[in-house]
Design an enzyme around this catalytic site. Sequence first.
Site, PDB file in Angstrom:
ATOM      1  CB  SER A 127      -0.855   0.017   1.338  1.00  0.00           C
ATOM      2  OG  SER A 127      -0.544  -0.645   2.211  1.00  0.00           O
ATOM      3  CG  PHE A 128       2.156   3.165   2.995  1.00  0.00           C
ATOM      4  CD1 PHE A 128       2.051   1.345   3.518  1.00  0.00           C
ATOM      5  CD2 PHE A 128       1.496   3.817   3.125  1.00  0.00           C
ATOM      6  CE1 PHE A 128       0.654   1.301   4.333  1.00  0.00           C
ATOM      7  CE2 PHE A 128       0.041   4.576   3.961  1.00  0.00           C
ATOM      8  CZ  PHE A 128      -0.366   2.957   4.326  1.00  0.00           C
ATOM      9  CB  SER A 129       6.780   0.097  -0.246  1.00  0.00           C
ATOM     10  OG  SER A 129       5.663  -1.299   0.189  1.00  0.00           O
ATOM     11  CG  ASP A 133       0.398  -9.861   7.508  1.00  0.00           C
ATOM     12  OD1 ASP A 133       0.715  -8.301   6.099  1.00  0.00           O
ATOM     13  OD2 ASP A 133      -0.538 -10.103   7.108  1.00  0.00           O
ATOM     14  CG  ASP A 163       5.274  -6.694   4.378  1.00  0.00           C
ATOM     15  OD1 ASP A 163       4.004  -6.484   3.849  1.00  0.00           O
ATOM     16  OD2 ASP A 163       5.398  -5.782   5.545  1.00  0.00           O
ATOM     17  CD  GLU A 182      -0.046 -13.880   0.567  1.00  0.00           C
ATOM     18  OE1 GLU A 182       0.233 -14.575   1.713  1.00  0.00           O
ATOM     19  OE2 GLU A 182      -1.180 -14.103   0.111  1.00  0.00           O
ATOM     20  CG  ASN A 183       4.258 -11.409   3.681  1.00  0.00           C
ATOM     21  OD1 ASN A 183       4.841 -10.924   3.555  1.00  0.00           O
ATOM     22  ND2 ASN A 183       3.661 -10.643   4.795  1.00  0.00           N
ATOM     23  CE  LYS A 224       0.336 -11.182   3.397  1.00  0.00           C
ATOM     24  NZ  LYS A 224      -0.382 -10.246   3.178  1.00  0.00           N
ATOM     25  CB  SER A 228      17.477 -11.149   0.375  1.00  0.00           C
ATOM     26  OG  SER A 228      18.639 -11.095   1.294  1.00  0.00           O
ATOM     27  CE1 TYR A 229      16.500 -12.392  -7.917  1.00  0.00           C
ATOM     28  CE2 TYR A 229      14.570 -11.004  -7.812  1.00  0.00           C
ATOM     29  CZ  TYR A 229      15.130 -11.905  -8.430  1.00  0.00           C
ATOM     30  OH  TYR A 229      14.197 -12.463  -9.511  1.00  0.00           O
ATOM     31  CB  ALA A 230      13.283 -13.987  -2.467  1.00  0.00           C
ATOM     32  CD  GLU A 265       4.014 -13.261  -4.064  1.00  0.00           C
ATOM     33  OE1 GLU A 265       4.635 -11.874  -3.070  1.00  0.00           O
ATOM     34  OE2 GLU A 265       3.578 -13.890  -3.446  1.00  0.00           O
ATOM     35  CB  THR A 281      -3.257 -11.502   5.244  1.00  0.00           C
ATOM     36  OG1 THR A 281      -2.038 -10.395   5.222  1.00  0.00           O
ATOM     37  CG2 THR A 281      -4.079 -12.349   4.197  1.00  0.00           C
TER      38      THR A 281
HETATM   39  N1  LIG Z   1       7.287  -6.325   1.559  1.00  0.00           N
HETATM   40  C1  LIG Z   1       7.906  -6.987   1.031  1.00  0.00           C
HETATM   41  O1  LIG Z   1       9.174  -6.557   2.172  1.00  0.00           O
HETATM   42  N2  LIG Z   1       8.744  -7.758   0.172  1.00  0.00           N
HETATM   43  C2  LIG Z   1       9.639  -7.701  -0.203  1.00  0.00           C
HETATM   44  C3  LIG Z   1      11.005  -7.942   0.185  1.00  0.00           C
HETATM   45  C4  LIG Z   1      11.565  -8.250  -0.330  1.00  0.00           C
HETATM   46  C5  LIG Z   1      12.046  -8.943  -1.758  1.00  0.00           C
HETATM   47  C6  LIG Z   1      10.921  -9.320  -2.005  1.00  0.00           C
HETATM   48  C7  LIG Z   1       9.650  -9.048  -1.205  1.00  0.00           C
HETATM   49  C8  LIG Z   1      10.744 -10.420  -2.955  1.00  0.00           C
HETATM   50  C9  LIG Z   1       9.931 -10.427  -3.861  1.00  0.00           C
HETATM   51  C10 LIG Z   1      10.006 -11.357  -5.102  1.00  0.00           C
HETATM   52  C11 LIG Z   1       9.341 -11.511  -6.227  1.00  0.00           C
HETATM   53  C12 LIG Z   1      10.029 -12.315  -7.127  1.00  0.00           C
HETATM   54  C13 LIG Z   1       9.186 -12.630  -8.569  1.00  0.00           C
HETATM   55  C14 LIG Z   1       8.548 -12.549  -9.204  1.00  0.00           C
HETATM   56  C15 LIG Z   1       7.716 -12.516 -10.608  1.00  0.00           C
HETATM   57  C16 LIG Z   1       7.964 -13.826 -10.742  1.00  0.00           C
HETATM   58  C17 LIG Z   1       8.459 -14.817  -9.897  1.00  0.00           C
HETATM   59  C18 LIG Z   1       9.235 -16.098 -10.626  1.00  0.00           C
HETATM   60  O2  LIG Z   1       8.856 -16.793 -11.910  1.00  0.00           O
HETATM   61  N3  LIG Z   1      10.003 -16.905  -9.738  1.00  0.00           N
HETATM   62  C19 LIG Z   1       9.722 -18.040 -10.528  1.00  0.00           C
HETATM   63  C20 LIG Z   1       8.974 -19.341  -9.578  1.00  0.00           C
HETATM   64  N4  LIG Z   1       7.979 -19.284  -9.848  1.00  0.00           N
HETATM   65  C21 LIG Z   1       7.006 -19.180  -9.229  1.00  0.00           C
HETATM   66  C22 LIG Z   1       5.456 -20.197  -9.570  1.00  0.00           C
HETATM   67  C23 LIG Z   1       6.021 -21.643  -9.619  1.00  0.00           C
HETATM   68  C24 LIG Z   1       6.936 -21.981 -10.605  1.00  0.00           C
HETATM   69  C25 LIG Z   1       8.023 -21.159 -10.889  1.00  0.00           C
HETATM   70  C26 LIG Z   1       9.804 -14.200  -8.761  1.00  0.00           C
HETATM   71  C27 LIG Z   1      11.226 -12.671  -6.497  1.00  0.00           C
HETATM   72  N5  LIG Z   1      11.473 -12.313  -5.593  1.00  0.00           N
HETATM   73  C28 LIG Z   1      12.658 -10.047  -2.722  1.00  0.00           C
HETATM   74  O3  LIG Z   1      12.839 -11.172  -3.897  1.00  0.00           O
HETATM   75  N6  LIG Z   1      12.875  -9.076  -1.807  1.00  0.00           N
END
Ligand SMILES: NC(=O)Nc1ccc2c(c1)=C(Cc1cc(-c3cccc(C(=O)NCCN4CCCCC4)c3)c[nH]1)C(=O)N=2
Length: 297
Positions: free
Chosen positions: A19-21, A135, A153, A139-140, A137, A90-92, A96, A183
């Site tokens: 909502s803010f980011s 929170d 988050d 998605e986090n 879940k 960090s990049y994940a 999710e 949530t």
């Molecule tokens: N509110 C928050 O703090 N949000 C944040 C903070 C840090 C952060 C964050 C969110 C991240 C979110 C994120 C989103 C993604 C992402 C977005 C869109 C697509 C994909 C993707 O397709 N990944 C491959 C995995 N798929 C997933 C579904 C099944 C088949 C394979 C990854 C990777 N990382 C992240 O990497 N690091």
Amino acid sequence: PAKRSTQDFIFGKVIGEGSFSTVYLTKDVHSAKEYAIKVCDKRHIIREKKTEYIKRERDILNMISSAGVPFFVKLYCTFQDNDSLYFVLSYAKNGELLPYINKVGAFDIECTRFYAGEILQALEHLQRLNIIHRDLKPENILLDEKMHILITDFGSGKIVKNDDQSEDSEDETRRRRNSFVGTAQYVSPELLTDKVAHYASDLWALGCIIYQMISGLPPFRARHEYAIFQKILKLEYEFPEEFDSQAQDLVQKLLVLNCNERLGANDKDGYPSIKSHPMFAGLDFARLHLTTPPAIS
Ligand SMILES: NC(=O)Nc1ccc2c(c1)=C(Cc1cc(-c3cccc(C(=O)NCCN4CCCCC4)c3)c[nH]1)C(=O)N=2
């Protein structure tokens, strides 16, 4: 180290929205490393009186990053300009947890045991740092390139003062104003009724997530949020046929309306009474982050 700025990063696709980011995949121009940058809109934050939440998120992320524990996104640095605050995180790579549950419909018991174990380890670290997520879940719960979890988050997080979860009158006044709940599907009964979170509020969310990993859907479902809240307060949920019996026993011991009677609620220094549940028999919790996760299939 010199203060960073947007000039130090190449901004890529949007990978998260709040909502803010907005969260962007970015590359550091100096190291070519990938990061997630959470860009927070200053005017919106000030207008919605959420500055305290942003400061608390930064403080919690700093506490977790300094502790050097696995299972959480790290905060590498922050900077700001006229319009925004920037959190370099960090990049994940694998995003999710939720899309994986939706993709396979239901995890097998080995995957459920592994990921429930990693989430429990993460909640132990939070408890020892006197932090409640509030929170939690799917998605986090993010997945790194090796498919280990990275919880993110902390915008709704709470730092428990001197290990005392009770509140003083000032807290009580603020609480009554506090419209925060998590949530809908994962919010605990105590957050709906007296608006006070406990460490056990995160254990309620763990129960909901274990149920969802096995059945594919969260336990409390309805078309509208208010109806979900009603089901939570009445503990109105059912287990599908074939739900693993040990997992069902654990979920039933976590989804308890009275937060003080939840499994693990009275544990000190971690959650030994949850770790000793038969569902986790044979799981080496201390080495989870060093082992190869089971394939989600
Ligand atoms: N509110 C928050 O703090 N949000 C944040 C903070 C840090 C952060 C964050 C969110 C991240 C979110 C994120 C989103 C993604 C992402 C977005 C869109 C697509 C994909 C993707 O397709 N990944 C491959 C995995 N798929 C997933 C579904 C099944 C088949 C394979 C990854 C990777 N990382 C992240 O990497 N690091």
